[in-house]
Scaffold this motif. Structure first.
Motif, short mmCIF file in Angstrom:
data_model
loop_
_atom_site.label_atom_id
_atom_site.label_comp_id
_atom_site.label_asym_id
_atom_site.label_seq_id
_atom_site.Cartn_x
_atom_site.Cartn_y
_atom_site.Cartn_z
N ARG A 52 0.85 -1.19 0.00
CA ARG A 52 0.00 0.00 0.00
C ARG A 52 0.89 1.23 0.00
O ARG A 52 1.80 1.36 0.80
N TRP A 53 0.59 2.17 -0.92
CA TRP A 53 1.39 3.39 -0.99
C TRP A 53 1.34 4.15 0.34
O TRP A 53 2.36 4.63 0.81
N SER A 54 0.16 4.28 0.92
CA SER A 54 -0.01 5.16 2.07
C SER A 54 0.58 4.56 3.35
O SER A 54 1.34 5.22 4.06
N SER A 55 0.25 3.31 3.64
CA SER A 55 0.64 2.71 4.92
C SER A 55 1.94 1.93 4.85
O SER A 55 2.59 1.72 5.86
N GLY A 56 2.30 1.48 3.64
CA GLY A 56 3.47 0.63 3.50
C GLY A 56 3.21 -0.82 3.85
O GLY A 56 4.14 -1.63 3.87
N ASN A 57 1.95 -1.18 4.13
CA ASN A 57 1.63 -2.59 4.41
C ASN A 57 2.04 -3.46 3.23
O ASN A 57 1.89 -3.07 2.08
N GLU A 58 2.53 -4.66 3.55
CA GLU A 58 3.05 -5.57 2.54
C GLU A 58 2.32 -6.91 2.61
O GLU A 58 1.85 -7.31 3.69
#
Length: 124
Positions: A52-58
């Motif tokens: 996710r661009w915003s949170s950086g979740n992978e």
């Protein structure tokens, strides 16, 4: 218009490493996910990883978990796929795509734009 440009592919021996880049332009990506997929000859395109661009979740496919790592540089609008311990079965054309669907987006139909792909070849 949205443009995705992959780079960084090449030929590497088994056990080696590569880092792929996907430079994105043409929209604000903060509400989107970026994903990496790959397609080997004669096979369907398969999910590798997404962020996710915003949170950086992978999120990762089981086949690459612990060997591949996805990251993003928001300032450069670039997503990376760092690949370690490469295996011959990782040989494929690697594509990046952008998705505004639910998280995690692991099916290719959930992605609306794609890059041209970059070839990764792992020799045994």
């Amino acid at each position: 218009q949205v443009q995705l440009v992959e780079s960084g592919g090449g030929l590497v021996q088994a056990g080696g490493s590569l880092r792929l880049s996907c430079a994105a332009s043409g929209r604000t990506f903060s509400g989107y996910s970026m994903g990496w997929f790959r397609q080997a000859p004669g096979k369907e395109r398969e999910f590798v990883a997404t962020i996710r661009w915003s949170s950086g979740n992978e999120y990762y496919a089981n086949s690459v978990k612990g060997r591949f790592f996805i990251s993003r540089d928001n300032a450069k609008n670039t997503v990376y796929l760092q690949m370690f311990s490469l295996k011959p079965e990782d040989t494929a054309v690697y594509y990046c795509g952008t998705s505004d669907r639910s998280w995690p987006a692991v099916d290719e139909y959930e992605y609306d734009y794609w890059g041209q792909g970059t070839q990764v070849t792992v020799s045994s």
